[in-house]
Design an enzyme around this catalytic site. Structure first.
Site, PDB file in Angstrom:
ATOM      1  N   GLY A  16     -45.657 -12.750 -65.303  1.00  0.00           N
ATOM      2  CA  GLY A  16     -46.370 -12.145 -64.184  1.00  0.00           C
ATOM      3  C   GLY A  16     -47.845 -11.979 -64.520  1.00  0.00           C
ATOM      4  O   GLY A  16     -48.276 -12.238 -65.654  1.00  0.00           O
ATOM      5  N   LEU A  18     -49.929  -9.327 -64.817  1.00  0.00           N
ATOM      6  CA  LEU A  18     -50.346  -8.361 -65.836  1.00  0.00           C
ATOM      7  C   LEU A  18     -49.809  -8.751 -67.217  1.00  0.00           C
ATOM      8  O   LEU A  18     -50.538  -8.672 -68.213  1.00  0.00           O
ATOM      9  CB  LEU A  18     -49.893  -6.946 -65.458  1.00  0.00           C
ATOM     10  CG  LEU A  18     -50.271  -5.876 -66.487  1.00  0.00           C
ATOM     11  CD1 LEU A  18     -51.785  -5.824 -66.719  1.00  0.00           C
ATOM     12  CD2 LEU A  18     -49.755  -4.506 -66.049  1.00  0.00           C
ATOM     13  N   ASP A  43     -34.463  -9.316 -69.752  1.00  0.00           N
ATOM     14  CA  ASP A  43     -34.125  -9.058 -68.348  1.00  0.00           C
ATOM     15  C   ASP A  43     -33.807  -7.572 -68.218  1.00  0.00           C
ATOM     16  O   ASP A  43     -32.861  -7.070 -68.837  1.00  0.00           O
ATOM     17  CB  ASP A  43     -32.917  -9.920 -67.948  1.00  0.00           C
ATOM     18  CG  ASP A  43     -32.567  -9.770 -66.473  1.00  0.00           C
ATOM     19  OD1 ASP A  43     -32.964  -8.761 -65.851  1.00  0.00           O
ATOM     20  OD2 ASP A  43     -31.869 -10.655 -65.952  1.00  0.00           O
ATOM     21  N   ALA A  67     -41.357  -6.031 -63.065  1.00  0.00           N
ATOM     22  CA  ALA A  67     -40.913  -5.278 -61.896  1.00  0.00           C
ATOM     23  C   ALA A  67     -40.483  -6.228 -60.799  1.00  0.00           C
ATOM     24  O   ALA A  67     -40.888  -7.398 -60.778  1.00  0.00           O
ATOM     25  CB  ALA A  67     -42.045  -4.378 -61.376  1.00  0.00           C
ATOM     26  N   ASP A 109     -49.231   2.639 -56.432  1.00  0.00           N
ATOM     27  CA  ASP A 109     -49.722   3.521 -55.364  1.00  0.00           C
ATOM     28  C   ASP A 109     -48.671   3.716 -54.268  1.00  0.00           C
ATOM     29  O   ASP A 109     -48.750   4.667 -53.495  1.00  0.00           O
ATOM     30  CB  ASP A 109     -51.003   2.941 -54.758  1.00  0.00           C
ATOM     31  CG  ASP A 109     -50.856   1.507 -54.290  1.00  0.00           C
ATOM     32  OD1 ASP A 109     -50.148   0.732 -54.949  1.00  0.00           O
ATOM     33  OD2 ASP A 109     -51.454   1.142 -53.246  1.00  0.00           O
ATOM     34  N   TYR A 140     -39.606  -0.436 -51.744  1.00  0.00           N
ATOM     35  CA  TYR A 140     -40.271  -0.731 -53.020  1.00  0.00           C
ATOM     36  C   TYR A 140     -40.792   0.567 -53.657  1.00  0.00           C
ATOM     37  O   TYR A 140     -40.561   0.826 -54.848  1.00  0.00           O
ATOM     38  CB  TYR A 140     -41.414  -1.713 -52.770  1.00  0.00           C
ATOM     39  CG  TYR A 140     -42.348  -1.924 -53.936  1.00  0.00           C
ATOM     40  CD1 TYR A 140     -41.935  -2.600 -55.078  1.00  0.00           C
ATOM     41  CD2 TYR A 140     -43.668  -1.449 -53.891  1.00  0.00           C
ATOM     42  CE1 TYR A 140     -42.806  -2.796 -56.154  1.00  0.00           C
ATOM     43  CE2 TYR A 140     -44.539  -1.650 -54.944  1.00  0.00           C
ATOM     44  CZ  TYR A 140     -44.108  -2.319 -56.072  1.00  0.00           C
ATOM     45  OH  TYR A 140     -44.973  -2.515 -57.129  1.00  0.00           O
TER      46      TYR A 140
HETATM   47  N1  LIG Z   1     -49.355  -6.621 -57.813  1.00  0.00           N
HETATM   48  C1  LIG Z   1     -49.787  -5.471 -57.323  1.00  0.00           C
HETATM   49  O1  LIG Z   1     -50.560  -5.450 -56.356  1.00  0.00           O
HETATM   50  C2  LIG Z   1     -49.362  -4.167 -57.931  1.00  0.00           C
HETATM   51  C3  LIG Z   1     -49.828  -2.979 -57.349  1.00  0.00           C
HETATM   52  C4  LIG Z   1     -49.447  -1.764 -57.893  1.00  0.00           C
HETATM   53  C5  LIG Z   1     -48.631  -1.730 -59.008  1.00  0.00           C
HETATM   54  N2  LIG Z   1     -48.168  -2.894 -59.545  1.00  0.00           N
HETATM   55  C6  LIG Z   1     -47.265  -2.804 -60.699  1.00  0.00           C
HETATM   56  O2  LIG Z   1     -47.908  -3.429 -61.798  1.00  0.00           O
HETATM   57  C7  LIG Z   1     -46.910  -4.031 -62.635  1.00  0.00           C
HETATM   58  C8  LIG Z   1     -47.276  -5.489 -62.878  1.00  0.00           C
HETATM   59  O3  LIG Z   1     -47.295  -6.164 -61.636  1.00  0.00           O
HETATM   60  P1  LIG Z   1     -47.769  -7.688 -61.481  1.00  0.00           P
HETATM   61  O4  LIG Z   1     -48.754  -7.713 -60.392  1.00  0.00           O
HETATM   62  O5  LIG Z   1     -48.111  -8.262 -62.806  1.00  0.00           O
HETATM   63  O6  LIG Z   1     -46.413  -8.312 -60.942  1.00  0.00           O
HETATM   64  P2  LIG Z   1     -45.899  -9.822 -60.933  1.00  0.00           P
HETATM   65  O7  LIG Z   1     -47.039 -10.759 -61.107  1.00  0.00           O
HETATM   66  O8  LIG Z   1     -45.011  -9.924 -59.749  1.00  0.00           O
HETATM   67  O9  LIG Z   1     -45.026  -9.886 -62.254  1.00  0.00           O
HETATM   68  C9  LIG Z   1     -43.831  -9.159 -62.379  1.00  0.00           C
HETATM   69  C10 LIG Z   1     -42.983  -9.880 -63.379  1.00  0.00           C
HETATM   70  O10 LIG Z   1     -41.753  -9.137 -63.527  1.00  0.00           O
HETATM   71  C11 LIG Z   1     -40.747 -10.069 -63.736  1.00  0.00           C
HETATM   72  N3  LIG Z   1     -39.412  -9.561 -63.419  1.00  0.00           N
HETATM   73  C12 LIG Z   1     -38.824  -9.424 -62.209  1.00  0.00           C
HETATM   74  N4  LIG Z   1     -37.571  -8.986 -62.365  1.00  0.00           N
HETATM   75  C13 LIG Z   1     -37.364  -8.860 -63.698  1.00  0.00           C
HETATM   76  C14 LIG Z   1     -36.281  -8.464 -64.498  1.00  0.00           C
HETATM   77  N5  LIG Z   1     -35.092  -8.125 -63.961  1.00  0.00           N
HETATM   78  N6  LIG Z   1     -36.430  -8.424 -65.836  1.00  0.00           N
HETATM   79  C15 LIG Z   1     -37.591  -8.795 -66.416  1.00  0.00           C
HETATM   80  N7  LIG Z   1     -38.664  -9.211 -65.714  1.00  0.00           N
HETATM   81  C16 LIG Z   1     -38.544  -9.221 -64.366  1.00  0.00           C
HETATM   82  C17 LIG Z   1     -41.068 -11.250 -62.852  1.00  0.00           C
HETATM   83  O11 LIG Z   1     -40.419 -12.364 -63.396  1.00  0.00           O
HETATM   84  P3  LIG Z   1     -40.276 -13.751 -62.630  1.00  0.00           P
HETATM   85  O12 LIG Z   1     -41.612 -14.409 -62.837  1.00  0.00           O
HETATM   86  O13 LIG Z   1     -39.158 -14.412 -63.357  1.00  0.00           O
HETATM   87  O14 LIG Z   1     -39.965 -13.404 -61.205  1.00  0.00           O
HETATM   88  C18 LIG Z   1     -42.581 -11.305 -62.939  1.00  0.00           C
HETATM   89  O15 LIG Z   1     -43.009 -12.233 -63.913  1.00  0.00           O
HETATM   90  C19 LIG Z   1     -45.576  -3.794 -61.930  1.00  0.00           C
HETATM   91  O16 LIG Z   1     -44.981  -2.627 -62.459  1.00  0.00           O
HETATM   92  C20 LIG Z   1     -45.961  -3.533 -60.492  1.00  0.00           C
HETATM   93  O17 LIG Z   1     -45.011  -2.731 -59.842  1.00  0.00           O
HETATM   94  C21 LIG Z   1     -48.530  -4.113 -59.046  1.00  0.00           C
END
Ligand SMILES: NC(=O)c1ccc[n+]([C@@H]2O[C@H](COP(=O)([O-])OP(=O)(O)OC[C@H]3O[C@@H](n4cnc5c(N)ncnc54)[C@H](OP(=O)(O)O)[C@@H]3O)[C@@H](O)[C@H]2O)c1
Length: 326
Positions: A16, A18, A43, A67, A109, A140
């Site tokens: 992902g 981050l 996982d 996530a 948020d 979510y």
């Molecule tokens: N993106 C935003 O705007 C945003 C805003 C606020 C907070 N956040 C939080 O910031 C954090 C990082 O977000 P991000 O933007 O980097 O998200 P992201 O790009 O969607 O990456 C999330 C990663 O989690 C992996 N994942 C999903 N299910 C899983 C599981 N069961 N076990 C292990 N890995 C799993 C996904 O794997 P796959 O690639 O295999 O699907 C994906 O690579 C998260 O906690 C998110 O809730 C994000």
């Protein structure tokens, strides 16, 4: 962990945005590598894979960037999101606690209701603090709040870091990241459309992933040097200032040399989504500063860095602008 050495870090969600940036930035920020592992290796819904990944890599710190992040998907299948964002986080927290591993868990948020505090003007309303009431309006958000509570319940020393509106921008394709984000989408739409309409009544804190990763590693490094102790705290970390999606889209157009007036404002009612988007989720950086940590820069400065990213600039100069959405 306060002997000044760079601690061994394991980042989950390594494919992902981050997770990827934690891996990349740890080399320059800490001089050591964070190991970023994808779902195939760790996982969250499989306690055995959590245990084996932790035992294999023996980290001192885990940053949980994994996530279920599909906000509309969670609305349709809350159980699937809950399995990752709540039950999975609890399993990870137990596994970290039992091994004495420091856990930093990322949240969102969306744990807030999205209402403007006191019903005031979102342009001037006070930014949200960790102690403000959490009343998620989406599936979510409910699952992420449940994850925060589960982690703190089984492992009270966990640090929760809430962030918001995270983007990487067009360089994400060169970095091998799947999917897209808002900034990347705006760059693509600028090429495809003469005008576009973007929601102008939702306010938040645009956050550049590279800066987010940098500040999280600052937390880990500062603790290792004994400068502060953020265990057990819930903190907010997001880009400085506030913006609407329309502000952000116009700023993207400006930075890539396009006319920002081609972005027309619209209301949430004119652009309905399966999961309701928060009208207000501006995060205050006071909790982050109070620990003694360096907050993020204003969102406009960070957006400029994202657009000026040398990988993206090189891609643009080659005329190679294709991403998955093209
Ligand atoms: N993106 C935003 O705007 C945003 C805003 C606020 C907070 N956040 C939080 O910031 C954090 C990082 O977000 P991000 O933007 O980097 O998200 P992201 O790009 O969607 O990456 C999330 C990663 O989690 C992996 N994942 C999903 N299910 C899983 C599981 N069961 N076990 C292990 N890995 C799993 C996904 O794997 P796959 O690639 O295999 O699907 C994906 O690579 C998260 O906690 C998110 O809730 C994000």
């Amino acid at each position: 962990m306060s002997d000044g050495r760079s601690p061994r870090i394991l980042a989950t969600g390594g494919r992902g945005q981050l997770g990827h940036h934690l891996d990349e930035h740890s080399r320059s920020r800490l001089g050591g590598g964070a190991v970023a592992v994808g779902r195939d290796e760790l996982d969250l819904t499989d306690p055995a894979s959590i245990a084996s990944a932790l035992d294999r890599h023996a980290p001192e710190v885990v940053i949980n960037a994994a996530a279920y992040t599909d906000v509309d998907g969670a609305e349709a299948d809350e159980a699937a999101a809950h399995a990752v964002n709540a039950e999975g986080v609890e399993s990870l927290a137990v596994a970290c606690r039992d091994r004495g591993i420091r856990l930093i868990h990322l949240s969102t948020d969306y744990v807030f209701s999205g209402e403007v505090p006191g019903g005031g003007d979102p342009a001037t309303a006070p930014a949200l603090e960790p102690h403000d009431p959490t009343e998620p309006a989406t599936a979510y958000g409910r699952t992420k709040l449940a994850g925060e509570q589960a982690a703190l319940s089984v492992y009270p020393e966990t640090t929760i870091v809430r962030t918001a509106w995270v983007y990487t921008g067009p360089v994400r394709h060169g970095q091998g990241l799947r999917g897209s984000d808002f900034v990347d989408t705006m760059v693509r739409l600028e090429r495809e459309r003469e005008t576009l309409t973007v929601v102008d009544d939702q306010w938040g804190s645009p956050t550049y992933t590279a800066s987010l990763a940098d500040r999280l590693l600052g937390l880990v490094g500062g603790e290792a040097r004994g400068e502060f102790d953020a265990r057990g705290l819930t903190l907010h970390l997001a880009g400085g200032g506030r913006a609407t999606w329309c502000d952000l889209a116009r700023a993207v157009f400006t930075w890539i040399g396009a006319d920002p007036e081609r972005v027309r404002p619209c209301t949430t009612e004119e652009f309905p989504r399966p999961a309701p988007r928060p009208a207000f989720s501006v995060l205050s950086d006071a909790s982050w500063r109070a620990v003694g940590l360096v907050p993020m820069e204003g969102w406009r400065q960070d957006l400029a860095r994202a657009i000026a990213h040398e990988g993206w600039v090189a891609q643009r100069e080659r005329g190679d602008l294709r991403g998955p959405g093209s």
